[in-house]
Design a protein around this motif. Structure first.
Motif, PDB file in Angstrom:
ATOM      1  N   LEU A  31     -12.913  11.206  -2.761  1.00  0.00           N
ATOM      2  CA  LEU A  31     -13.029  11.026  -1.311  1.00  0.00           C
ATOM      3  C   LEU A  31     -13.148   9.545  -0.953  1.00  0.00           C
ATOM      4  N   THR A  32     -13.890   8.798  -1.775  1.00  0.00           N
ATOM      5  CA  THR A  32     -14.017   7.355  -1.542  1.00  0.00           C
ATOM      6  C   THR A  32     -12.673   6.654  -1.707  1.00  0.00           C
ATOM      7  N   ALA A  33     -11.944   7.019  -2.757  1.00  0.00           N
ATOM      8  CA  ALA A  33     -10.634   6.420  -2.993  1.00  0.00           C
ATOM      9  C   ALA A  33      -9.690   6.713  -1.829  1.00  0.00           C
ATOM     10  N   ALA A  34      -9.740   7.946  -1.317  1.00  0.00           N
ATOM     11  CA  ALA A  34      -8.891   8.307  -0.182  1.00  0.00           C
ATOM     12  C   ALA A  34      -9.250   7.482   1.043  1.00  0.00           C
ATOM     13  N   ALA A  35     -10.551   7.258   1.263  1.00  0.00           N
ATOM     14  CA  ALA A  35     -10.979   6.444   2.406  1.00  0.00           C
ATOM     15  C   ALA A  35     -10.486   5.007   2.268  1.00  0.00           C
ATOM     16  N   LEU A  36     -10.501   4.476   1.041  1.00  0.00           N
ATOM     17  CA  LEU A  36     -10.008   3.116   0.809  1.00  0.00           C
ATOM     18  C   LEU A  36      -8.513   3.016   1.097  1.00  0.00           C
ATOM     19  N   VAL A  37      -7.751   4.038   0.708  1.00  0.00           N
ATOM     20  CA  VAL A  37      -6.318   4.045   0.995  1.00  0.00           C
ATOM     21  C   VAL A  37      -6.091   4.151   2.500  1.00  0.00           C
ATOM     22  N   GLY A  38      -6.932   4.956   3.180  1.00  0.00           N
ATOM     23  CA  GLY A  38      -6.823   5.053   4.628  1.00  0.00           C
ATOM     24  C   GLY A  38      -7.064   3.714   5.303  1.00  0.00           C
ATOM     25  N   LEU A  39      -8.010   2.938   4.794  1.00  0.00           N
ATOM     26  CA  LEU A  39      -8.286   1.612   5.354  1.00  0.00           C
ATOM     27  C   LEU A  39      -7.133   0.646   5.121  1.00  0.00           C
ATOM     28  N   GLN A  40      -6.352   0.889   4.077  1.00  0.00           N
ATOM     29  CA  GLN A  40      -5.169   0.054   3.858  1.00  0.00           C
ATOM     30  C   GLN A  40      -4.185   0.192   5.015  1.00  0.00           C
ATOM     31  N   SER A  41      -4.089   1.415   5.538  1.00  0.00           N
ATOM     32  CA  SER A  41      -3.132   1.674   6.619  1.00  0.00           C
ATOM     33  C   SER A  41      -3.649   1.171   7.945  1.00  0.00           C
ATOM     34  N   ILE A  42      -4.782   1.712   8.359  1.00  0.00           N
ATOM     35  CA  ILE A  42      -5.425   1.322   9.617  1.00  0.00           C
ATOM     36  C   ILE A  42      -6.879   1.025   9.292  1.00  0.00           C
ATOM     37  N   PHE A 221      -6.284   3.130  -4.181  1.00  0.00           N
ATOM     38  CA  PHE A 221      -4.891   3.527  -4.342  1.00  0.00           C
ATOM     39  C   PHE A 221      -4.579   3.811  -5.810  1.00  0.00           C
ATOM     40  N   ASN A 222      -4.950   2.892  -6.688  1.00  0.00           N
ATOM     41  CA  ASN A 222      -4.700   3.085  -8.119  1.00  0.00           C
ATOM     42  C   ASN A 222      -5.876   3.724  -8.841  1.00  0.00           C
ATOM     43  N   GLY A 223      -7.094   3.398  -8.412  1.00  0.00           N
ATOM     44  CA  GLY A 223      -8.265   3.923  -9.103  1.00  0.00           C
ATOM     45  C   GLY A 223      -8.484   5.405  -8.893  1.00  0.00           C
ATOM     46  N   GLY A 224      -7.878   5.986  -7.858  1.00  0.00           N
ATOM     47  CA  GLY A 224      -8.082   7.398  -7.593  1.00  0.00           C
ATOM     48  C   GLY A 224      -7.104   8.321  -8.275  1.00  0.00           C
ATOM     49  N   ASP A 225      -6.085   7.771  -8.915  1.00  0.00           N
ATOM     50  CA  ASP A 225      -5.033   8.642  -9.439  1.00  0.00           C
ATOM     51  C   ASP A 225      -5.283   9.280 -10.794  1.00  0.00           C
ATOM     52  N   PRO A 226      -6.300   8.901 -11.556  1.00  0.00           N
ATOM     53  CA  PRO A 226      -6.637   9.737 -12.708  1.00  0.00           C
ATOM     54  C   PRO A 226      -7.305  11.054 -12.296  1.00  0.00           C
ATOM     55  N   TYR A 227      -7.730  11.149 -11.010  1.00  0.00           N
ATOM     56  CA  TYR A 227      -8.414  12.330 -10.469  1.00  0.00           C
ATOM     57  C   TYR A 227      -9.719  12.624 -11.202  1.00  0.00           C
ATOM     58  N   VAL A 228     -10.306  11.592 -11.790  1.00  0.00           N
ATOM     59  CA  VAL A 228     -11.552  11.773 -12.522  1.00  0.00           C
ATOM     60  C   VAL A 228     -12.237  10.410 -12.652  1.00  0.00           C
TER      61      VAL A 228
END
Length: 446
Positions: A31-42, A221-228
């Protein structure tokens, strides 16, 4: 009614809120990683691109039909079945990868779809008709993004089964967006000549602020993709920042000094983005020490160069440097996932290394074909309904002013430009400028 009945929805008792497969740490990081990616956009890319791109349709698309088409049951080797992702039972079930619910995965993937759209917008800023853009978005997401996402990331996708390595979107996000934006820019047409000749940033401090948000957001963006929460996630984050710093400071700035005799903030930002994109396909798959027609189309923010080309280069380098032990950490077994250079070290796996390079190139060709063809078809169909391009009058005053808004007021006491549809209320100074330019163009024709 008991407190338990009011505190939990039907079919979800307290002891079921955290089932055996559920890992709280993994879920929290995702969830944190997703929020960081969201901040990249807006606000990240929005500030970097100078404002005006407020598209949020990526999230709506994902939760309604796009997620299941990208990661659901297979319909075709490159496409999943369309289905909504809002059913409570589905959202609370375990995701196809990771020890967290589908709800977390849907959110994580929705911000990836959203940032892909904003990247595409970077090439047509200031000249694509807003109505054409609103039609383009859902069509491209449905008939292009889902193709590549399912093919590359879904376990049932044909490229995933072949063994393509795209750790975090070098192909699905960056190569796709770079090609789609370049194709769309071709069909929309170039900016006004005066804008192409001189197009300086209106606020370098804001540009750097947006770039900083983009860089830091890439941690998710990259740190969230191992899903673990794992060693692989830590390595991905470190590789990301090291490669970006190298590209930004040691390579791009050095080239600016060599060729232009001075360092440039704009050049540093371009180098930063190139480094971020290039490491994305291999962030958790390579060792740290291994991290290292165009004039015809008007690509406003150079998205093709910094995303499509860098993403392709990252995919190719992944085929060279993908480390077997790290592949085993990510995929569960190294199998045929091995970089060509490591295949040469292990003589018995040279064939696997050569095969990996071939798969990486096949992936590039597939993404190129899908995005050029689908983006062209969508643009051609759209212009049968509405103009793809803004009017010359609106191009003269700028896309913000055309909609009655101004990021920066440059005349009077800060009053805003009125909507261009109501010509009688346009600021007199701007009215004169538009009329003068129109007269000049007419004189050139005669």
């Amino acid at each position: 009614m008991s407190n338990i009945d009011t505190a939990f929805p039907p079919n979800l008792l307290p002891d079921e809120a955290s089932p055996e497969w559920f890992n709280k740490a993994d879920n929290a990081w995702q969830l944190t990683a997703a929020a960081l990616v969201g901040l990249q956009s807006i606000p990240g890319l929005m500030i970097l691109y100078g404002g005006g791109v407020k598209e949020k349709m990526g999230c709506e698309f994902t939760i309604t039909w796009g997620y299941r088409m990208s990661f659901g049951s297979k319909l075709l080797p490159f496409w999943g079945e369309a289905n909504v992702a809002l059913d409570q039972e589905y959202l609370l079930d375990q995701a196809f990868l990771g020890k967290f619910p589908n709800a977390t995965m849907v959110y994580f993937r929705s911000v990836f779809a959203a940032i892909t759209l904003i990247l595409i917008a970077g090439a047509v800023l200031g000249r694509m008709n807003i109505y054409a853009w609103m039609i383009f978005v859902p069509q491209w997401l449905t008939f292009s993004y889902t193709f590549t996402a399912f093919s590359v990331w879904c376990p049932d996708g044909f490229l995933a089964k072949m063994g393509l390595i795209d750790y975090s979107g070098g192909y699905v996000i960056h190569l796709s967006s770079g090609l789609a934006c370049y194709t769309a820019a071709y069909w929309v047409g170039p900016r006004l000549t005066k804008d192409r000749e001189r197009f300086p940033p209106n606020n370098i401090l804001l540009m750097l602020f947006g770039a900083g948000l983009l860089w830091m957001g890439w941690t998710g963006f990259n740190g969230g993709d191992p899903y673990v929460v794992s060693n692989d996630a830590s390595l991905a984050v470190l590789n990301t920042h090291l490669c970006t710093a190298t590209s930004c400071l040691l390579t791009w700035v050095a080239l600016d000094i060599i060729f232009f005799r001075k360092a440039s903030a704009i050049g540093a930002v371009q180098g930063m983005i190139t480094g971020l994109v290039c490491i994305t396909p291999a962030a958790g798959k390579s060792q740290i020490q291994n991290s290292e027609l165009l004039q015809e189309v008007d690509d406003t923010m150079a998205v093709l160069h910094t995303h499509a080309i860098a993403g392709s280069l990252g995919g190719i380098l992944t085929g060279l440097f993908a480390e077997p032990k790290l592949n085993r950490l990510f995929f569960g077994s190294s199998g045929h996932y091995i970089g060509l250079f490591y295949g040469f070290d292990d003589k018995s796996r040279i064939g696997s290394g050569v095969r990996q390079m071939g798969v990486q190139f096949i992936g590039i060709l597939f993404v190129v074909f899908v995005n050029v063809v689908t983006s062209s078809i969508i643009c051609i169909l759209i212009r049968l309904v509405v103009p793809l391009r803004m009017s010359n009058e609106d191009l003269e005053i700028g896309d913000d002013a055309a909609h009655g808004e101004e990021a920066y007021a440059t005349w009077g006491n800060g009053e805003r430009q009125e909507n261009s549809f109501y010509r009688g209320s346009i600021n007199p100074k701007m009215e004169l400028s538009v009329s003068t330019n129109r007269a000049a163009r007419q004189a050139e024709k005669t």
